[in-house]
Write a protein that holds these residues in place. Sequence first.
Motif, mmCIF file in Angstrom:
data_model
loop_
_atom_site.group_PDB
_atom_site.id
_atom_site.type_symbol
_atom_site.label_atom_id
_atom_site.label_comp_id
_atom_site.label_asym_id
_atom_site.label_seq_id
_atom_site.Cartn_x
_atom_site.Cartn_y
_atom_site.Cartn_z
ATOM 1 N N TYR A 39 0.951 -1.046 -0.020
ATOM 2 C CA TYR A 39 -0.117 -0.113 0.065
ATOM 3 C C TYR A 39 0.888 1.273 0.080
ATOM 4 C CZ TYR A 39 -4.155 2.760 0.555
ATOM 5 O OH TYR A 39 -5.210 3.476 0.293
ATOM 6 N N GLN A 40 1.905 1.182 0.733
ATOM 7 C CA GLN A 40 2.807 2.447 0.500
ATOM 8 C C GLN A 40 3.350 2.576 -0.822
ATOM 9 O OE1 GLN A 40 6.242 2.122 2.912
ATOM 10 N NE2 GLN A 40 6.392 4.191 3.293
ATOM 11 N N ILE A 41 3.445 1.655 -1.600
ATOM 12 C CA ILE A 41 3.877 2.001 -3.023
ATOM 13 C C ILE A 41 2.733 2.602 -3.778
ATOM 14 C CG2 ILE A 41 4.344 1.013 -5.380
ATOM 15 C CD1 ILE A 41 5.934 -1.242 -3.840
ATOM 16 N N TRP A 42 1.586 2.243 -3.528
ATOM 17 C CA TRP A 42 0.270 2.821 -4.213
ATOM 18 C C TRP A 42 0.307 4.287 -3.592
ATOM 19 C CZ3 TRP A 42 -2.787 4.118 -7.572
ATOM 20 C CH2 TRP A 42 -3.868 4.845 -7.369
ATOM 21 N N SER A 43 0.718 4.475 -2.523
ATOM 22 C CA SER A 43 0.458 6.040 -1.881
ATOM 23 C C SER A 43 1.827 6.834 -2.686
ATOM 24 C CB SER A 43 0.901 6.114 -0.549
ATOM 25 O OG SER A 43 -0.052 5.256 0.375
ATOM 26 N N ILE A 44 2.738 6.201 -2.971
ATOM 27 C CA ILE A 44 3.924 6.771 -3.804
ATOM 28 C C ILE A 44 3.378 7.428 -5.163
ATOM 29 C CG2 ILE A 44 6.191 6.516 -4.811
ATOM 30 C CD1 ILE A 44 7.105 4.957 -2.522
ATOM 31 N N VAL A 45 2.479 6.335 -5.874
ATOM 32 C CA VAL A 45 2.174 6.653 -7.219
ATOM 33 C C VAL A 45 1.022 7.699 -6.926
ATOM 34 C CG1 VAL A 45 0.728 5.619 -8.969
ATOM 35 C CG2 VAL A 45 2.696 4.440 -7.956
ATOM 36 N N ASP A 46 -0.042 7.729 -6.176
ATOM 37 C CA ASP A 46 -1.120 8.588 -5.922
ATOM 38 C C ASP A 46 -0.763 9.964 -5.432
ATOM 39 O OD1 ASP A 46 -3.776 8.962 -6.142
ATOM 40 O OD2 ASP A 46 -4.198 8.765 -3.869
ATOM 41 N N GLU A 47 0.324 10.006 -4.286
ATOM 42 C CA GLU A 47 0.529 11.190 -3.660
ATOM 43 C C GLU A 47 1.710 11.815 -3.730
ATOM 44 O OE1 GLU A 47 -0.082 10.278 0.443
ATOM 45 O OE2 GLU A 47 -2.333 9.470 0.159
ATOM 46 N N GLY A 48 2.761 11.050 -4.244
ATOM 47 C CA GLY A 48 4.185 11.386 -4.742
ATOM 48 C C GLY A 48 5.007 10.515 -4.072
ATOM 49 N N ASP A 49 6.333 10.904 -4.429
ATOM 50 C CA ASP A 49 7.530 10.260 -3.908
ATOM 51 C C ASP A 49 7.836 10.434 -2.240
ATOM 52 O OD1 ASP A 49 8.045 8.975 -6.400
ATOM 53 O OD2 ASP A 49 9.774 10.356 -6.753
ATOM 54 N N LEU A 50 8.345 9.623 -1.763
ATOM 55 C CA LEU A 50 8.642 9.818 -0.227
ATOM 56 C C LEU A 50 9.931 10.749 -0.135
ATOM 57 C CD1 LEU A 50 8.604 6.022 1.149
ATOM 58 C CD2 LEU A 50 6.698 7.772 1.394
ATOM 59 N N LEU A 51 9.712 11.766 0.831
ATOM 60 C CA LEU A 51 10.751 12.692 0.874
ATOM 61 C C LEU A 51 11.851 12.222 1.552
ATOM 62 C CD1 LEU A 51 11.229 15.652 0.066
ATOM 63 C CD2 LEU A 51 10.356 16.506 2.285
ATOM 64 N N VAL A 52 13.192 12.495 0.665
ATOM 65 C CA VAL A 52 14.599 12.319 1.387
ATOM 66 C C VAL A 52 15.164 13.494 1.337
ATOM 67 C CG1 VAL A 52 16.653 11.268 1.196
ATOM 68 C CG2 VAL A 52 14.569 10.212 0.560
ATOM 69 N N THR A 53 15.576 14.146 2.364
ATOM 70 C CA THR A 53 16.233 15.376 2.717
ATOM 71 C C THR A 53 17.722 15.346 2.956
ATOM 72 O OG1 THR A 53 15.991 15.138 4.988
ATOM 73 C CG2 THR A 53 14.200 16.373 3.957
ATOM 74 N N ASN A 54 18.294 14.316 3.136
ATOM 75 C CA ASN A 54 19.755 14.287 3.462
ATOM 76 C C ASN A 54 20.275 14.180 2.049
ATOM 77 O OD1 ASN A 54 19.563 14.433 6.105
ATOM 78 N ND2 ASN A 54 19.401 12.235 6.494
ATOM 79 N N GLU A 55 21.612 14.410 1.859
ATOM 80 C CA GLU A 55 22.288 14.436 0.613
ATOM 81 C C GLU A 55 22.700 12.816 0.648
ATOM 82 O OE1 GLU A 55 23.313 16.780 -1.457
ATOM 83 O OE2 GLU A 55 22.371 18.287 -0.318
ATOM 84 N N LYS A 56 23.189 12.504 -0.784
ATOM 85 C CA LYS A 56 23.289 11.283 -0.830
ATOM 86 C C LYS A 56 24.549 10.330 -0.054
ATOM 87 C CE LYS A 56 24.337 8.095 -4.860
ATOM 88 N NZ LYS A 56 24.620 7.867 -6.390
ATOM 89 N N ASP A 57 25.758 11.160 0.151
ATOM 90 C CA ASP A 57 26.653 10.546 1.066
ATOM 91 C C ASP A 57 26.375 10.694 2.509
ATOM 92 O OD1 ASP A 57 26.526 13.595 1.285
ATOM 93 O OD2 ASP A 57 28.616 13.589 1.137
ATOM 94 N N ARG A 58 25.154 10.993 2.902
ATOM 95 C CA ARG A 58 24.748 10.977 4.321
ATOM 96 C C ARG A 58 23.353 10.477 4.263
ATOM 97 N NH1 ARG A 58 25.029 17.223 6.550
ATOM 98 N NH2 ARG A 58 24.422 15.904 8.455
ATOM 99 N N TRP A 59 23.179 9.534 3.184
ATOM 100 C CA TRP A 59 21.637 8.711 3.537
ATOM 101 C C TRP A 59 22.008 7.756 4.632
ATOM 102 C CZ3 TRP A 59 20.862 7.214 -2.292
ATOM 103 C CH2 TRP A 59 20.209 8.327 -2.706
ATOM 104 N N MET A 60 20.752 7.791 5.468
ATOM 105 C CA MET A 60 20.642 6.826 6.626
ATOM 106 C C MET A 60 19.921 5.701 5.817
ATOM 107 S SD MET A 60 22.204 8.567 8.886
ATOM 108 C CE MET A 60 21.631 7.662 10.285
ATOM 109 N N GLU A 61 19.743 4.643 6.650
ATOM 110 C CA GLU A 61 19.167 3.502 6.444
ATOM 111 C C GLU A 61 17.611 3.562 5.949
ATOM 112 O OE1 GLU A 61 18.908 -0.592 5.369
ATOM 113 O OE2 GLU A 61 20.834 0.658 6.044
#
Length: 317
Positions: A39-61
């Motif tokens: 269902y979370q994938i459907w939310s991404i298609v319907d409402e938009g991508d999950l937001l990631v604020t950190n830079e690529k070299d600082r991505w957390m799990e």
Amino acid sequence: MAAQGHFKGQSVNRPPLFDGEDYTYWKTRMKFFLQGLDYQIWSIVDEGDLLVTNEKDRWMEDDKKKIFLNCKAKSILCCALSKKEFNRISACKSAMEMWEKLRITYERTNKVKETRIDILVTQYERFQMQPGETITQMYSRFTDITNGLAGLGKTYEMGDMVRKVLRSLPASWTPKVTAIEEANDLKRMSLEKLIGSLMAHEINMKRLGESSSRKKHNNALKAVEDTLSEESDGVESAEGSEDEEAFLSRRLQRILAKKKYHSSIRYFKKGKDLKKPEVKDSKKSEPICYECKKPRHIKAECPKLKKTEFRKKDITR
């Protein structure tokens, strides 16, 4: 068969394939597929991508998980499209953008959407069971209309659809419709229960119709046999009657011939009888000499008397 099923998207592990035809049908199936998958994938298609604020070299799990779900949503959409349809959305950056691109392409603007809704609503309001159509065929047409409306955001209450199906039935179904209305609360009755009841009644009507047709067929065969028997008896009696009629006809002709012969004889005799009195009458009308008793002259002109007188004169001389 398996390959063909996968190609048409008839697998729970593969998304339904969209090749540019019947977008509303595909969109509804794709929505159900994504919701069932995650269902979370459907939310991404319907409402938009999950937001990631950190830079690529600082991505957390947690950031990596969000990015993974965003990419998975786009991948699933791409797997559900043919090459032609993929080319339409290949430049899109997110799953939501891809989904919206397809919606605008096939549903276009809200005005076009409203026009399509109006067309389907008109079909819904004018819906009637067609002559020769089964309950299954009628229900299939009905669900095509209601599902199309649902895909465009227009829905009806279950009770309204139940009443609509009952109103669409022909007059021959009136007793069954009345029985359903009296025995059930239409507001709480499901469409599936209604269709099941109608299908059971249809089977009974078909069975009774076949029984009646067999009875009529047997009666027709019996009538034909009786007719053939009567005709055979009639032929025999007709042959006897024809012989009798021929005999009577010949006898009648002989009687008429004799009657004609006798009538002609009587006519001939009558003609003779008529002529004789005419001769007698003519003789009676002629003068008769009293001297010689011969007709056509009188006594003064009688040659015999004149001859006698002539002889007397010669004697006196």
